[in-house]
Structure formats: C-alpha cells, structure tokens
Design an enzyme around this catalytic site. Structure first.
Site, short mmCIF file in Angstrom:
data_model
loop_
_atom_site.label_atom_id
_atom_site.label_comp_id
_atom_site.label_asym_id
_atom_site.label_seq_id
_atom_site.Cartn_x
_atom_site.Cartn_y
_atom_site.Cartn_z
N HIS A 15 -22.74 -7.90 45.67
CA HIS A 15 -22.55 -7.12 46.90
C HIS A 15 -23.24 -5.76 46.80
CE1 HIS A 15 -20.71 -6.57 50.76
NE2 HIS A 15 -20.02 -5.50 50.39
N SER A 17 -22.79 -3.65 54.13
CA SER A 17 -21.47 -4.24 54.30
C SER A 17 -20.91 -3.87 55.69
CB SER A 17 -20.56 -3.78 53.16
OG SER A 17 -19.40 -4.56 53.08
N ASP A 64 -23.11 -12.35 45.65
CA ASP A 64 -22.42 -11.50 46.62
C ASP A 64 -21.11 -12.14 47.07
OD1 ASP A 64 -21.86 -9.53 48.49
OD2 ASP A 64 -23.62 -9.90 49.74
#
Length: 299
Positions: A272, A103, A245
């Site tokens: 995610h 991320s 995601d």
C-alpha cells in the site's frame, strides 16, 4: 494558511510549496481518511530534482490545519469542496494542475476530477480501488486468508467484541496485516515521516469514514462507489497498484481501462505504501507520467 469557508465558519488549512515550476504543480492528497501530509515527504527525494513543483496539504481537522471538531464535514462532498477552495487559493489551473491522491486521497482525487476537471491537467490515483465494496471483498476473500489462522481467530474475536482499543488488537494487526500489506519494510525500519503520520492521525475522521479497522470498511465509505463514473474522467490519469497492496491491483488495472486516457503502473514488489517499499520504481513511474503529459501539451 488558506481560509476555508464552511457552514460553521471560516477555518484555516495548512499547505506548503516545494519548488517552482509554472507548468507543473502537483497537489498531494494524503490517505487515511485523517492522515496528515507527513508520510508524503518521500516525494522530496525525487520531485525537486526533476523540477516538479508540489504542495503538501493537510485537510481541515488534520495535521497542521485548524481542528474545528466538526464531524459533519467528514464526508466526500465536503472534502471535494475543500480541495477546490485550496486550488483557487493556490491559483492552480488546467495548464499546470496535477492532482495526486494516495488511498483515501485517491478516492478524493477521482471525485474531484469528475466534478472539477475543467480545472485539472492530470490525475494520479495511487493505491485506491473504486468502491468500499471492492475493498472489503479483497480484504476478506484474499488478504485475511494469508494471516496465520490463530492470529486471525484472535483478531476476529476481538472484533466481534468490538474491542478495537485492546492493545493486543493493534499489535496483531500491525505485525501481521500492516507489515504484509501496508508497508513491507521491517517494522523497526519504517521511515520517521511514516511513523509521525500514524502518531498524528485524526481518529474521528478515520472512524467516521473507514471504521475502527483496516480489515474492512464499516464506516460511511462502505457504500461509496465511483465505478460507473470512471468513464467521466476526461483528463490523463495514472492509476497505481501493487502486488502486496491491501487494494486489489487487478481491480486498479481495470479502473485504468475505464478512463479514456488512463494508464496503469504496477509495483510488483510494493504494498500500500509502494512509495517506500518499492520507492525508485514508484517515483520514476509518476515522474515519467508527469513528463509525458507535460510534453504532449507542449507540442
């Protein structure tokens, strides 16, 4: 602890090494921005058994590291500089240094790879797109439309009133957005390291770069865009996307095609945090990539 030089003094960041392999050393960059390393403890179930040495690392202000309260450092350039100081202290180099970022950590990893790739052997970018604009497009045009209309109306109403601290807001976002797109495990079965990471987040860092919500970036990252520079990443790079995601997997696949030595790993049933909700496939894909790079350099 590693001393980090900043314009406002020297502060210490926390790292921890697991394993011992002079040829393969992976530095893990957590997401957020502002999350500690804790949720990355998932790697302990896979990397040691494969003989992969890896390092946990909490950015300055996060987790176990010093917390100078210096908001002027909450930007991409300072974070990249800090990673380089950590690399030097750990004595990682282009013969063994694999940089993993999840991320926000993926954004940081890409920026580092462009500026310091002579120090790098390979890059792994997990669940991150190439710009704040792209993140916002996918969330607003695709993801929020999957939420129940009444729930979305309430979330939007609270957002319009800037009432993000309302317990109702966090409850609805967690139950209807996080449970769909962040981690698909039942909320009462979220792993302890993940819950621990959420409880320790560096909120000022998150607010500065992301903003008050995952349903759109309104912090400084909204103007961040590395799309045109992806072609400058010369080292082997693995990009990981997932079917559920909050980041568009098709865009992440496109990113892998912009990098000269890019590969794409698609976790069809993951979110995610595919490292938890599609764990074996996710971990084995990363391990396979690391071994490929290591074996090709040995030949």
């Amino acid at each position: 602890m590693i001393p980090i030089k900043t314009p406002k003094g020297v502060f210490n960041v926390w790292t921890k090494r697991i394993g011992n392999n002079p040829k393969v050393k992976v530095l893990l960059l957590a997401g957020g921005p502002g999350f500690p390393h804790d949720y990355l403890e998932a790697f302990e179930s896979y990397f040691p058994g494969e003989g992969i040495e890896f390092y946990y690392y909490d950015e300055l202000g996060n987790g176990n590291s010093d917390k100078p309260g210096d908001s002027s450092r909450y930007n991409v350039a300072s974070a990249v500089d800090e990673v380089e100081q950590v690399r030097q202290a750990l004595k990682l180099d282009s013969s063994n240094f694999y940089l993993f970022g999840h991320s926000w950590g993926g954004a940081l990893g890409m920026e580092y790879a462009i500026k310091y790739q002579n120090n790098l052997k390979a890059l792994i970018v997990s669940n991150m797109v190439a710009s704040g604009k792209e993140f916002n497009r996918y969330v607003q045009q695709v993801l929020v439309k999957q939420l129940p209309p009444a729930i979305l109306d309430t979330i939007n109403d609270l957002s319009a009133r800037n009432d993000y601290s309302n317990p109702k807001y966090s409850e609805l976002v967690t139950r209807h957005f996080y449970a769909r797109f962040i981690c698909r495990l039942p909320l009462d079965q979220w792993p302890e390291p993940l819950n621990r990471a959420f409880s320790k987040v560096n909120t000022p860092y998150y607010l500065t770069l992301q903003g008050p919500s995952e349903l759109g970036i309104i912090g400084s990252l909204q103007t961040w865009d590395i799309s045109a520079r992806l072609k400058e990443i010369a080292v082997p790079a693995l990009f990981i996307g997932a079917g559920y995601d909050e980041m568009d997997p098709e865009h992440i696949k496109w990113m892998s095609q912009q990098v000269p030595h890019g590969q794409f790993l698609y976790c069809a049933n993951g979110s995610h945090l595919s490292m938890y909700d599609q764990q074996p496939f996710y971990m084995n894909g990363i391990i396979r990539f690391i071994k490929e790079v290591n074996n090709s350099s040995a030949n």
